[in-house]
Write a protein that holds these residues in place. Structure first.
Motif, PDB file in Angstrom:
ATOM      1  N   ALA A  45       0.833  -1.204   0.000  1.00  0.00           N
ATOM      2  CA  ALA A  45       0.000   0.000   0.000  1.00  0.00           C
ATOM      3  C   ALA A  45       0.869   1.256   0.000  1.00  0.00           C
ATOM      4  O   ALA A  45       0.583   2.227  -0.713  1.00  0.00           O
ATOM      5  CB  ALA A  45      -0.932  -0.011   1.208  1.00  0.00           C
ATOM      6  N   ASP A  46       1.959   1.257   0.784  1.00  0.00           N
ATOM      7  CA  ASP A  46       2.874   2.405   0.806  1.00  0.00           C
ATOM      8  C   ASP A  46       3.528   2.598  -0.555  1.00  0.00           C
ATOM      9  O   ASP A  46       3.658   3.731  -1.039  1.00  0.00           O
ATOM     10  CB  ASP A  46       3.946   2.197   1.876  1.00  0.00           C
ATOM     11  CG  ASP A  46       3.383   2.310   3.288  1.00  0.00           C
ATOM     12  OD1 ASP A  46       2.276   2.868   3.438  1.00  0.00           O
ATOM     13  OD2 ASP A  46       4.037   1.819   4.230  1.00  0.00           O
ATOM     14  N   ALA A  47       3.932   1.485  -1.177  1.00  0.00           N
ATOM     15  CA  ALA A  47       4.605   1.570  -2.481  1.00  0.00           C
ATOM     16  C   ALA A  47       3.681   2.135  -3.555  1.00  0.00           C
ATOM     17  O   ALA A  47       4.134   2.826  -4.475  1.00  0.00           O
ATOM     18  CB  ALA A  47       5.113   0.194  -2.896  1.00  0.00           C
ATOM     19  N   LYS A  48       2.404   1.856  -3.445  1.00  0.00           N
ATOM     20  CA  LYS A  48       1.439   2.339  -4.438  1.00  0.00           C
ATOM     21  C   LYS A  48       0.724   3.615  -3.982  1.00  0.00           C
ATOM     22  O   LYS A  48      -0.237   4.062  -4.630  1.00  0.00           O
ATOM     23  CB  LYS A  48       0.414   1.241  -4.734  1.00  0.00           C
ATOM     24  CG  LYS A  48       0.987   0.106  -5.570  1.00  0.00           C
ATOM     25  CD  LYS A  48      -0.102  -0.814  -6.065  1.00  0.00           C
ATOM     26  CE  LYS A  48       0.411  -1.736  -7.142  1.00  0.00           C
ATOM     27  NZ  LYS A  48       0.637  -1.050  -8.417  1.00  0.00           N
ATOM     28  N   HIS A  49       1.164   4.149  -2.844  1.00  0.00           N
ATOM     29  CA  HIS A  49       0.611   5.399  -2.308  1.00  0.00           C
ATOM     30  C   HIS A  49      -0.899   5.298  -2.074  1.00  0.00           C
ATOM     31  O   HIS A  49      -1.674   6.198  -2.396  1.00  0.00           O
ATOM     32  CB  HIS A  49       0.922   6.570  -3.252  1.00  0.00           C
ATOM     33  CG  HIS A  49       2.376   6.707  -3.585  1.00  0.00           C
ATOM     34  ND1 HIS A  49       3.319   7.103  -2.655  1.00  0.00           N
ATOM     35  CD2 HIS A  49       3.048   6.462  -4.749  1.00  0.00           C
ATOM     36  CE1 HIS A  49       4.513   7.125  -3.229  1.00  0.00           C
ATOM     37  NE2 HIS A  49       4.376   6.726  -4.492  1.00  0.00           N
ATOM     38  N   ILE A  50      -1.310   4.152  -1.516  1.00  0.00           N
ATOM     39  CA  ILE A  50      -2.712   3.942  -1.169  1.00  0.00           C
ATOM     40  C   ILE A  50      -2.847   4.070   0.338  1.00  0.00           C
ATOM     41  O   ILE A  50      -2.183   3.361   1.099  1.00  0.00           O
ATOM     42  CB  ILE A  50      -3.198   2.553  -1.633  1.00  0.00           C
ATOM     43  CG1 ILE A  50      -3.061   2.417  -3.151  1.00  0.00           C
ATOM     44  CG2 ILE A  50      -4.650   2.322  -1.212  1.00  0.00           C
ATOM     45  CD1 ILE A  50      -3.374   1.025  -3.668  1.00  0.00           C
ATOM     46  N   ASP A  51      -3.676   4.980   0.768  1.00  0.00           N
ATOM     47  CA  ASP A  51      -3.847   5.254   2.192  1.00  0.00           C
ATOM     48  C   ASP A  51      -4.889   4.303   2.792  1.00  0.00           C
ATOM     49  O   ASP A  51      -6.053   4.340   2.419  1.00  0.00           O
ATOM     50  CB  ASP A  51      -4.282   6.703   2.393  1.00  0.00           C
ATOM     51  CG  ASP A  51      -4.307   7.089   3.872  1.00  0.00           C
ATOM     52  OD1 ASP A  51      -3.590   6.441   4.657  1.00  0.00           O
ATOM     53  OD2 ASP A  51      -5.054   8.025   4.228  1.00  0.00           O
ATOM     54  N   LEU A  52      -4.446   3.442   3.695  1.00  0.00           N
ATOM     55  CA  LEU A  52      -5.343   2.468   4.325  1.00  0.00           C
ATOM     56  C   LEU A  52      -5.246   2.581   5.841  1.00  0.00           C
ATOM     57  O   LEU A  52      -4.157   2.772   6.391  1.00  0.00           O
ATOM     58  CB  LEU A  52      -4.983   1.042   3.894  1.00  0.00           C
ATOM     59  CG  LEU A  52      -5.144   0.698   2.412  1.00  0.00           C
ATOM     60  CD1 LEU A  52      -4.606  -0.706   2.140  1.00  0.00           C
ATOM     61  CD2 LEU A  52      -6.600   0.776   1.986  1.00  0.00           C
ATOM     62  N   SER A  53      -6.384   2.422   6.520  1.00  0.00           N
ATOM     63  CA  SER A  53      -6.391   2.448   7.983  1.00  0.00           C
ATOM     64  C   SER A  53      -5.930   1.098   8.530  1.00  0.00           C
ATOM     65  O   SER A  53      -5.851   0.100   7.802  1.00  0.00           O
ATOM     66  CB  SER A  53      -7.793   2.750   8.499  1.00  0.00           C
ATOM     67  OG  SER A  53      -8.675   1.670   8.196  1.00  0.00           O
TER      68      SER A  53
END
Length: 762
Positions: A303-311
């Motif tokens: 998620a960090d590598a794809k810049h996706i913000d997840l809780s």
């Protein structure tokens, strides 16, 4: 299966063998819209072209999710593709030479355009429209022939009419036109509504092999709906297609965003490189925890590598999905989370057959789940590793238990050669918490008097067999009997699959030892045989003995235990049989236990399903509580060896006491009373104590209903209340010199009120 897309461009396909079927997989990654036969004429056209060259059983589109069209739907398109292929190969409508077919007609060019539009466009993009247009053109030419009767004109027009007639006759006999028949009148070419009624893709995440029909039938009538936890939902429908209700489940993986799908699929591919070792499956809880932690960290990094913000909660939910589809059991786990599910049936051949369930309220249901070959084989392999039992041609039967977070289940698997079409599963869900007599009173499995009677018999250390047909609730009743044994006594359980709630009772303070023995269906293995396990239990000191199910040679050992322990400890087990004589017949004639040994049985409890008059519903009930007398020689049925104490009355839907019980004509109950000073020689005292126990069980149900506290019917409270009953009885006896039932009941009820106030009404 997702690997094939690495070598294919958008729109390219590959045909793969999946069991007995060939399935066409088409890559639609990069396509500008969701691939859909029903919504997109271009997609239908491309599929018809591909099927013309390679007819297959099913079609699957891949575009982050899988869009799968069933065999029936695919065969409709195969028929259309064969018609398209026939005209392309056999007729010259593509060439300029086709003009020569029509001879000297004034509108030859238009007629050729009409045919090319039909054969090269409409047949592929809108076959229903092609039929409607073909019919229109034939009507038009009929009018033209009536106007122009020249022989030369008729001869010139004949090839054109023959082509239209041939196309018309081929289309009218297709399954597609048969389904679309009611939509023909007033049909507008290019309108896709008819295809939305006929074609419906089964959509599933690309990391899932098992298919799930996400949309219920349009004509289905919803009769119930409820949630499973936070993110799973169940709907129950009545449909016109079958008398079985439709159990329609939507799991969490069908409710996550496209970005999350992609992350889960990427993480699954990484985790797939780590194949768990066989020894890891011996500790499934630890293995699941390890994979959960790895998956959570991996998803966070992706998620960090794809810049996706997840809780944090979103990552946890995705990690749970990932575990289910790597080391877990996929949608089976979702189904087992439903407390209403009693049985799951996965029939062969996989990939074509829907999964069935038995629902506590709606009985047998068909589901929207179609298990895949890949998942079925994976589940079988995991069960083989977890159980450490063989499953192969030499051992085509596997009996084991499945332990998942918060769920226990018994699993039976059959494979080739016993099952010629592959693998099949039967899964029996067990309640995570033990059943109790008050719970059974509430759902009418028994009434309060039956509960009081059985409580008295258990305290009297009788030998008890719980009998019934498959699915009648035998094991649940046996578990509730186990809960009635006082915690001061040691308990040993002997089972081939661990169905009894041993872990739960251990947590509740029981001195319980579980023993797992070899299945009666297994030909060999490292496990101890059941009869040896029972005999071993007799050498383990003073204990109550509970045998999961009497199937084979262990029957002799069980009756040995009954004879040696009948007057010291409770001995109980389950057995198949629909009546007391049915139990006798099975024990003596099938399992070869001597008639005299059978007399060691004190009580037979019969649990059987009761069907409604319309045959649509099935309810579980205890139908008989019977004592076995000892004065018969050859046939207990003919020599009055069976005496019913309570029997089911279908008119009142409950157990009613027989004259034998009411009048005290019970040798077993008198025998128990004879060992207690206050009851010896007094049937009234025995009957009063049975009724006291019945009132106590009934009060628990009444307070649970009054205060909406179903939790007080569970084993934790039931065991404490049983302990309390014995303590109060002892104290009252010391104070008054006898077992004063009124005083015992009053003090016990006051303690129950205090318990409720302390734990639930602060």
């Amino acid at each position: 299966m997702a690997l094939f897309r690495k070598q294919l461009k958008t729109g390219e396909h590959e045909v793969l063998d999946e069991g007995t079927e060939e399935v066409m997989h088409i890559n639609y990654e990069g396509y500008s819209q969701i691939p859909s036969i029903e919504d997109d004429s271009f997609t239908m056209s491309r599929v018809v072209e591909k099927l013309a060259q390679s007819p297959t059983a099913r079609i699957v589109f891949h575009q982050k999710k899988k869009y799968e069209y069933s065999y029936t739907q695919t065969q409709m398109l195969v028929e259309v593709a064969q018609i398209y292929n026939h005209f392309i190969k056999q007729k010259k409508i593509l060439s300029q030479a086709a003009l020569e077919m029509f001879g000297p007609l004034p509108d030859t060019g238009k007629k050729l355009q009409d045919l090319q539009y039909l054969f090269l466009n409409l047949v592929k993009t809108d076959p229903v429209g092609a039929f409607v247009e073909c019919r229109r053109l034939l009507r038009e030419e009929k009018i033209n022939l009536e106007k122009n009767t020249a022989e030369e004109y008729k001869l010139a027009l004949q090839p054109y009419i023959q082509l239209l007639t041939e196309l018309y006759e081929l289309l009218v006999n297709t399954k597609l036109l048969n389904y679309a028949h009611s939509y023909i009148d007033g049909y507008v070419i290019g309108n896709r509504d008819v295809y939305r009624q006929i074609f419906k893709a089964v959509i599933s995440p690309d990391f899932m092999y098992t298919r799930l029909m996400a949309t219920p039938p349009l004509d289905a009538e919803e009769i119930d709906a409820y949630a499973l936890g936070k993110n799973s939902y169940v709907q129950i429908f009545n449909t016109k297609d079958t008398i079985k209700p439709l159990y329609h489940v939507i799991p969490p993986e069908f409710q996550v965003s496209e970005d999350k799908y992609e992350l889960i699929e990427m993480a699954r591919r990484v985790l797939a490189e780590h194949q768990p070792k066989a020894e890891e499956f011996t500790e499934p809880e630890k293995m699941r925890e390890t994979f959960f932690n790895i998956g959570r960290d991996l998803l966070t990094e992706l998620a960090d590598a794809k810049h996706i913000d997840l809780s944090f909660q979103e990552i946890e939910e995705m990690a749970n999905i990932l575990v289910r589809y790597t080391v877990g059991f996929g949608l089976i786990e979702t189904l087992l989370q439903d407390e209403n599910i009693q049985d799951i049936a996965i029939n062969s051949p996989p990939g074509n057959t829907r999964l069935f369930v038995v629902h506590g309220k709606y009985d047998e249901c068909i589901t929207n789940i179609i298990p895949s070959i890949e998942d079925v084989e994976s589940w079988a392999s995991k069960l083989r590793l977890i159980s450490a039992r063989p499953l192969d041609e030499a051992n085509p039967i596997l009996d084991t238990e499945l332990l998942l977070p918060g769920v226990r289940a018994r699993v039976g698997v059959i494979s080739k050669p016993l099952n010629p079409s592959g693998l099949a599963f039967s899964i029996r869900r067990h309640r995570d918490k033990p059943w109790t007599f008050p719970l059974f009173i509430k759902n009418k499995m028994m009434n309060n008097l039956a509960a009081g009677l059985l409580s008295f018999l258990v305290d009297g250390n009788r030998t008890i067999l719980v009998a019934g047909t498959r699915g009648s609730g035998k094991t649940s009743v046996l578990g509730s009997v186990l809960v009635e044994i006082m915690r001061k006594y040691r308990v040993i359980t002997v089972e081939d699959t661990l169905e009894l709630p041993g872990d739960a009772l251990r947590e509740l303070g029981y001195n319980i030892q579980q023993m797992k023995v070899r299945s009666a269906l297994a030909k060999g293995g490292s496990e101890l045989a059941a009869d040896e396990g029972i005999r071993t239990s007799l050498r383990m000191g003073d204990s109550s003995l509970i045998v999961g199910e009497v199937r084979s040679t262990e029957a002799l050992a069980l009756y040995e235990a009954m004879r040696t322990g009948a007057l010291a400890n409770t001995v109980a087990g389950t057995i198949h049989g629909d009546s007391p004589y049915g139990v006798f017949d099975r024990v003596v004639n099938d399992l070869k236990v001597p008639r005299t040994s059978f007399k060691a049985t004190d009580i037979i409890i019969i649990a059987n399903p009761i069907r409604s008059a319309d045959g649509l519903k099935k309810i579980r009930r205890i139908t008989q509580i019977t004592e076995v007398r000892k004065s018969w020689e050859d046939d207990p049925l003919m020599e009055n060896g069976f005496v019913d104490l309570m029997k089911y009355d279908s008119k009142t839907d409950e157990l009613v006491p027989t004259d034998a019980l009411i009048n005290g004509d019970s040798e077993i109950l008198k025998s128990i009373g004879g060992q207690v000073k206050e009851w010896a020689g007094s049937w009234d005292a025995i009957w009063e104590n049975i009724q006291l126990r019945a009132k106590i069980k009934q009060l628990m149900v009444e307070y649970a209903v009054r205060y909406d506290l179903s939790d007080i019917l569970e084993a934790k409270t039931e065991i404490q209340m049983n302990d309390l009953f014995h303590r109060i009885s002892e104290r009252v006896k010391e104070e008054t010199g006898f077992l004063d039932s009124r005083k015992i009941l009053f003090e016990w009820e006051e303690e129950l009120k205090r318990y409720i106030k302390l734990n639930y009404q602060r």
